[in-house]
Design a protein around this motif. Structure first.
Motif, PDB file in Angstrom:
ATOM      1  N   ARG A 137       0.832  -1.202   0.000  1.00  0.00           N
ATOM      2  CA  ARG A 137       0.000   0.000   0.000  1.00  0.00           C
ATOM      3  C   ARG A 137       0.865   1.251   0.000  1.00  0.00           C
ATOM      4  O   ARG A 137       1.938   1.300   0.611  1.00  0.00           O
ATOM      5  CB  ARG A 137      -0.892   0.039   1.251  1.00  0.00           C
TER       6      ARG A 137
ATOM      7  N   GLY B 168      -8.918   4.825  -0.125  1.00  0.00           N
ATOM      8  CA  GLY B 168      -9.951   3.924  -0.631  1.00  0.00           C
ATOM      9  C   GLY B 168     -10.238   4.101  -2.102  1.00  0.00           C
ATOM     10  O   GLY B 168     -10.876   3.234  -2.718  1.00  0.00           O
ATOM     11  N   GLN B 169      -9.771   5.193  -2.696  1.00  0.00           N
ATOM     12  CA  GLN B 169     -10.013   5.414  -4.117  1.00  0.00           C
ATOM     13  C   GLN B 169      -9.028   4.612  -4.967  1.00  0.00           C
ATOM     14  O   GLN B 169      -7.934   4.259  -4.531  1.00  0.00           O
ATOM     15  CB  GLN B 169      -9.910   6.901  -4.457  1.00  0.00           C
ATOM     16  N   THR B 170      -9.459   4.340  -6.212  1.00  0.00           N
ATOM     17  CA  THR B 170      -8.651   3.551  -7.139  1.00  0.00           C
ATOM     18  C   THR B 170      -7.930   4.468  -8.120  1.00  0.00           C
ATOM     19  O   THR B 170      -8.561   5.308  -8.774  1.00  0.00           O
ATOM     20  CB  THR B 170      -9.528   2.538  -7.900  1.00  0.00           C
TER      21      THR B 170
ATOM     22  N   ARG C 118      -5.146   0.834  -5.046  1.00  0.00           N
ATOM     23  CA  ARG C 118      -6.130   1.461  -4.170  1.00  0.00           C
ATOM     24  C   ARG C 118      -5.383   2.207  -3.063  1.00  0.00           C
ATOM     25  O   ARG C 118      -4.513   1.660  -2.404  1.00  0.00           O
ATOM     26  CB  ARG C 118      -7.060   0.397  -3.587  1.00  0.00           C
TER      27      ARG C 118
END
Length: 328
Positions: A9, A307-309, A327
């Motif tokens: 991440r 949380g956005q792609t 993400r």
């Protein structure tokens, strides 16, 4: 007991632009002293670029990379010694060797002996580096990876060639990728075709203490444009297919900031023009630094939310191209 999956991440972003900002008019005035004619209108119409930043004479690629890295580490709430791999995507290293990544490691004060190396895929370099870092993290080899794109393209520009010298700028961007049980990078796709190496290159090398060949950037603009538009659409759909998603799932598209016409053409094919992050107007083409620079701008101004792609995609000399879907 089943071991949970490891994802990588983005937990921190950072960027740096050198202090000297050069507008199109300032550049046109400077070129006029060389007998080269151009104008703000000519540059904007063909590229969308309005300004760029140039490094100071004593400022190196590693200097800018370090500044971007510090900001990414601060956002990630990590100390430099918590990084266990440093990767720098660059085509304008400080030296032939050692790698810029090793210089960054030293300047950051990292003393843990972590691995450090450069990736050379020109303007696709950051996408290549992100995909490589993701695979290292998923394998369990590393936990906190610093991925940087940094360039001083002003040093390889021929300021007697208005078709190229108006396009590029200097800067750096960085991300910290961290191992997580939460979904992060969803997919990546990387490609290259060396048969196109002659359309975008710096065809020179060091031999016996002197530069042999040409040390300035050369580009066949029309050939690059046609190939870029074709491969960027394909690689974007390939990354989406690998992730099992449709183009409508993209919240933000961050293409390599090369030319607004190329960027818009690709975005239209993904129905993502309104989702495209654009910084080329203020940064110019900063090669491997352009995507992380744009990412950091959009994260810090609040557009990109957790949380956005996000899809990043780039194309560059080699010829190389790639895309990464993740993400936040």
């Amino acid at each position: 007991m089943t071991q949970s999956a490891i994802y990588s991440r983005v937990v921190g972003t950072g960027s740096y632009l050198p202090a000297r900002r050069v507008t199109n008019q300032q550049l046109a005035d400077e070129l006029a002293t060389r007998g080269i004619e151009t104008s703000d209108e000519w540059i904007v119409e063909r590229t969308g670029i309005k300004a760029r930043h140039f490094a100071a004479p004593d400022q190196t690629t590693s200097d800018m990379a370090v500044e971007a890295a510090k900001r990414a580490l601060e956002m990630a709430n990590l100390s430099a010694d918590q990084i266990d791999l440093i990767m720098v995507a660059t085509s304008t290293p400080d030296f032939v060797f050692p790698s810029t990544a090793c210089l960054v490691q030293s300047k950051l004060g990292v003393t843990n002996g972590c691995a450090a190396f450069d990736i050379q895929a020109v303007c696709s370099g950051f996408a290549y580096a992100m995909a490589t870092a993701d695979n290292f993290i998923r394998s369990g080899a590393y936990r906190n990876v610093l991925v940087i794109g940094a360039e001083t393209f002003s040093r390889i520009l021929d300021f007697n060639d208005r078709t190229t010298c108006v396009l590029f700028g200097d800067g750096a961007g960085a991300v910290v990728l961290q191992a997580s049980s939460e979904t992060g990078i969803l997919s990546s796709a990387l490609h290259a075709d060396g048969s196109y190496s002659n359309i975008l290159c710096v065809p020179g090398n060091v031999n016996a203490g002197a530069v042999q060949g040409e040390a300035f950037l050369y580009m066949d603009g029309q050939a690059v444009f046609k190939l870029a538009v074709k491969v960027l659409e394909k690689v974007a759909h390939e990354a989406l297919e690998k992730a099992g998603l449709e183009a409508s799932a993209i919240d933000w598209l961050i293409p390599h900031q090369a030319n607004l016409r190329i960027m818009t053409s690709t975005a239209r094919k993904l129905d993502a023009v309104e989702k495209m992050v654009v910084t080329v107007d203020q940064h110019g083409n900063t090669s491997a630094a352009s995507i992380p620079l744009a990412l950091d701008v959009a994260v810090r101004d609040g557009r990109i939310q957790k949380g956005q792609t996000v899809m990043i995609e780039g194309v560059g000399g080699g010829f190389t191209w790639g895309a990464v879907l993740f993400r936040m």
